[in-house]
Design an enzyme around this catalytic site. Structure first.
Site, mmCIF file in Angstrom:
data_model
loop_
_atom_site.group_PDB
_atom_site.id
_atom_site.type_symbol
_atom_site.label_atom_id
_atom_site.label_comp_id
_atom_site.label_asym_id
_atom_site.label_seq_id
_atom_site.Cartn_x
_atom_site.Cartn_y
_atom_site.Cartn_z
ATOM 1 N N HIS A 141 0.856 -1.197 0.000
ATOM 2 C CA HIS A 141 0.000 0.000 0.000
ATOM 3 C C HIS A 141 0.882 1.233 0.000
ATOM 4 O O HIS A 141 1.941 1.237 0.628
ATOM 5 C CB HIS A 141 -0.900 0.008 1.252
ATOM 6 C CG HIS A 141 -2.058 0.958 1.150
ATOM 7 N ND1 HIS A 141 -1.939 2.286 1.456
ATOM 8 C CD2 HIS A 141 -3.333 0.761 0.754
ATOM 9 C CE1 HIS A 141 -3.112 2.871 1.259
ATOM 10 N NE2 HIS A 141 -3.973 1.971 0.831
ATOM 11 N N GLU A 164 -7.830 -5.012 0.055
ATOM 12 C CA GLU A 164 -8.436 -5.771 -1.041
ATOM 13 C C GLU A 164 -8.495 -7.272 -0.753
ATOM 14 O O GLU A 164 -9.404 -7.964 -1.195
ATOM 15 C CB GLU A 164 -7.651 -5.551 -2.354
ATOM 16 C CG GLU A 164 -7.445 -4.114 -2.744
ATOM 17 C CD GLU A 164 -8.685 -3.457 -3.308
ATOM 18 O OE1 GLU A 164 -9.776 -4.025 -3.150
ATOM 19 O OE2 GLU A 164 -8.564 -2.376 -3.891
HETATM 20 N N1 COA Z 1 3.904 -7.845 -4.696
HETATM 21 C C1 COA Z 1 5.213 -7.876 -4.996
HETATM 22 N N2 COA Z 1 6.014 -6.800 -4.936
HETATM 23 C C2 COA Z 1 5.444 -5.634 -4.596
HETATM 24 C C3 COA Z 1 4.093 -5.525 -4.272
HETATM 25 C C4 COA Z 1 3.308 -6.692 -4.334
HETATM 26 N N3 COA Z 1 2.016 -6.671 -4.056
HETATM 27 N N4 COA Z 1 3.808 -4.249 -3.947
HETATM 28 C C5 COA Z 1 4.947 -3.569 -4.071
HETATM 29 N N5 COA Z 1 5.945 -4.404 -4.466
HETATM 30 C C6 COA Z 1 7.351 -4.065 -4.639
HETATM 31 C C7 COA Z 1 7.585 -3.315 -5.935
HETATM 32 O O1 COA Z 1 7.869 -4.214 -6.992
HETATM 33 C C8 COA Z 1 8.746 -2.453 -5.572
HETATM 34 O O2 COA Z 1 9.890 -3.263 -5.617
HETATM 35 P P1 COA Z 1 11.304 -2.635 -6.054
HETATM 36 O O3 COA Z 1 11.610 -1.589 -5.015
HETATM 37 O O4 COA Z 1 12.233 -3.814 -6.035
HETATM 38 O O5 COA Z 1 11.083 -2.071 -7.429
HETATM 39 C C9 COA Z 1 8.514 -2.106 -4.095
HETATM 40 O O6 COA Z 1 7.719 -3.172 -3.598
HETATM 41 C C10 COA Z 1 7.770 -0.785 -3.879
HETATM 42 O O7 COA Z 1 6.645 -0.755 -4.749
HETATM 43 P P2 COA Z 1 5.927 0.552 -5.305
HETATM 44 O O8 COA Z 1 5.265 0.231 -6.599
HETATM 45 O O9 COA Z 1 6.872 1.717 -5.242
HETATM 46 O O10 COA Z 1 4.833 0.794 -4.215
HETATM 47 P P3 COA Z 1 3.639 1.806 -4.375
HETATM 48 O O11 COA Z 1 3.466 2.439 -3.044
HETATM 49 O O12 COA Z 1 3.781 2.702 -5.527
HETATM 50 O O13 COA Z 1 2.444 0.825 -4.740
HETATM 51 C C11 COA Z 1 0.599 -0.600 -4.606
HETATM 52 C C12 COA Z 1 1.417 0.472 -3.881
HETATM 53 C C13 COA Z 1 -0.656 -0.913 -3.796
HETATM 54 C C14 COA Z 1 0.160 -0.084 -5.996
HETATM 55 C C15 COA Z 1 1.450 -1.877 -4.748
HETATM 56 O O14 COA Z 1 1.835 -2.348 -3.487
HETATM 57 C C16 COA Z 1 0.731 -2.985 -5.539
HETATM 58 O O15 COA Z 1 0.803 -2.995 -6.771
HETATM 59 N N6 COA Z 1 0.098 -3.960 -4.835
HETATM 60 C C17 COA Z 1 -0.634 -5.027 -5.509
HETATM 61 C C18 COA Z 1 -1.964 -4.544 -6.033
HETATM 62 C C19 COA Z 1 -2.991 -4.306 -4.936
HETATM 63 O O16 COA Z 1 -3.149 -5.103 -4.023
HETATM 64 N N7 COA Z 1 -3.687 -3.161 -5.058
HETATM 65 C C20 COA Z 1 -4.701 -2.781 -4.101
HETATM 66 C C21 COA Z 1 -4.201 -1.668 -3.214
HETATM 67 S S1 COA Z 1 -5.326 -1.252 -1.919
#
Ligand code: COA
Length: 379
Positions: free
Chosen positions: A258, A316
């Protein structure tokens, strides 16, 4: 005032409003809804009590609650034009969030141009479940079921989907979900609603815009894929191999991570308790138990593959499990989210209107200068 020319990508860290509606502390894993920790409120309040709380900043007494219930119940029937639109959309097999957006804007037809935010908020909150349920039935070849005025918002929604009056446990499960996701700080759709109402536009326009923002996969989210993952794993012995293979391929585990919460999302806990209760009442906790094992395995592997990123279960994951337990199909997950969040949107609009100043940020020009006109034939 001199202009700060730093662009804050995604407006991250920018404070754009003051609100009494909810407070999100991502480091401590705390969500406060109008003064109540989410754990205190979500499993106890009826959805109508939460609506009243957000709109009036206090819990209703019995008379106020009765009045609100009645005001909502008498506004649940959709205008003919809205039903006609739903039929046309069903024939096109339109996306259910597109349909909610189109149908919400038709609710201004009976207003004949009057701008009354209170009345419009009641109509929107009352009609969202009718729109979602009617469209889902039409889309699957069934006639819509007329709303019942004697049922609560949550019970009536479940009734309009299946035609059966739901038991208390199912109503409690849905109300807990609706209360949990009713408001969450200045998220994208809430900000959209505030921007629109800040121009002194009307409530229905503000909410129609907010639905458009919620539809995007980066916001309304896809609890569906989180559930698909649990189904694909099938049994707990497969969890590690399945999740490891996903992470080895560089894929994300749905339902984890998140932007704001760096500890477990407090909404995941509330929904997990509600899901457990529901599955126990139904006498089959197999899916719930599997989901818990998948969750534990996923958290351990995320720490191994993404050390220090603090990736924890988000809302979620257990939304999917709870709504599935209520027999809601995946395509209704985001519209059901909207049935709750419309209350937060309207409450934010009331706040914005009370102390309104048009929301009008700045941009930095990065285009060309001193271009000279050339006629079309010369380009
Ligand atoms: N599974 C695997 N790796 C994940 C991850 C997940 N669910 N969520 C984040 N990461 C990793 C990213 O690949 C990134 O790795 P890196 O530093 O090696 O590149 C790191 O963690 C940070 O991710 P980032 O995209 O910068 O985090 P964010 O704050 O922008 O994204 C979300 C937040 C929710 C978009 C992200 O965690 C995600 O895509 N989760 C899965 C989708 C989901 O459940 N969405 C509902 C949200 S309520």
């Amino acid at each position: 005032m001199s202009l700060d020319t730093t662009v804050k990508s995604g407006l991250e860290g920018v404070v754009a409003a003051q609100t009494r509606l909810s407070s999100v502390d991502g480091q401590a894993g705390e969500l406060i809804i109008a003064g109540f920790p989410v754990e205190e409120l979500a499993g106890r309040a009826t959805f109508e009590e939460t609506i009243y709380l957000l709109w009036h900043d206090t819990l209703p007494n019995a008379a106020q609650l009765g009045e609100l219930r009645q005001s909502l119940a008498e506004r649940r029937t959709l205008p003919e034009a809205t039903l006609a639109l739903l039929r046309a959309a069903a024939a096109q097999e339109s996306d259910s969030m597109d349909v909610l957006r189109m149908a919400a804007s038709t609710l201004s037809l009976p207003t004949k141009g009057r701008n009354d935010p209170q009345q419009d908020a009641l109509t929107l909150v009352a009609c969202f479940p009718t729109i979602v349920a009617a469209y889902w039935r039409m889309r699957h070849g069934h006639e819509p079921i007329a709303p019942r005025a004697d049922l609560s918002q949550a019970a009536n929604f479940l009734y309009m989907l299946s035609g059966e009056e739901p038991g208390d446990e199912r109503v409690r499960g849905l109300e807990t979900y609706l209360n949990t996701v009713v408001d969450h700080g200045l998220n994208a759709s809430t900000f959209t609603a505030r921007v629109i109402i800040s121009t002194q536009s009307d409530m229905i326009s503000a909410i129609t815009g907010a639905i458009g923002a919620l539809k995007g996969p980066l916001h309304g989210g896809a609890p569906g894929p989180a559930l698909d993952m649990v189904f694909e794993i099938g049994e707990s012995a497969q969890a590690e191999a399945y999740l490891r293979a996903k992470l080895e391929r560089g894929e994300r585990l749905m339902g984890f991570g998140h932007r704001v919460y760096k500890v477990r999302d407090p909404r995941a806990d509330v929904l997990s308790v509600a899901a457990e209760r529901l599955y126990r009442t139904d006498g089959d906790t197999k899916l719930y138990d599997l989901a818990r094992q998948v969750e534990q395995q996923a958290i351990a592997l995320l720490e191994e593959y993404k050390p220090g990123r603090k990736l924890q279960t988000n809302v979620e994951f257990y939304t999917a499990l709870l709504l599935y337990g209520l027999d809601l199909p995946t395509e209704l997950f985001t519209p059901t989210f909207a049935i709750s969040r419309v209350v937060g949107w309207t409450a934010h609009c009331f706040e914005q209107l009370a102390l309104n100043r048009i929301i009008r940020p700045q941009s930095i020009y990065s285009g060309e200068h001193n271009r000279r006109w050339t006629e079309v034939a010369e380009r």
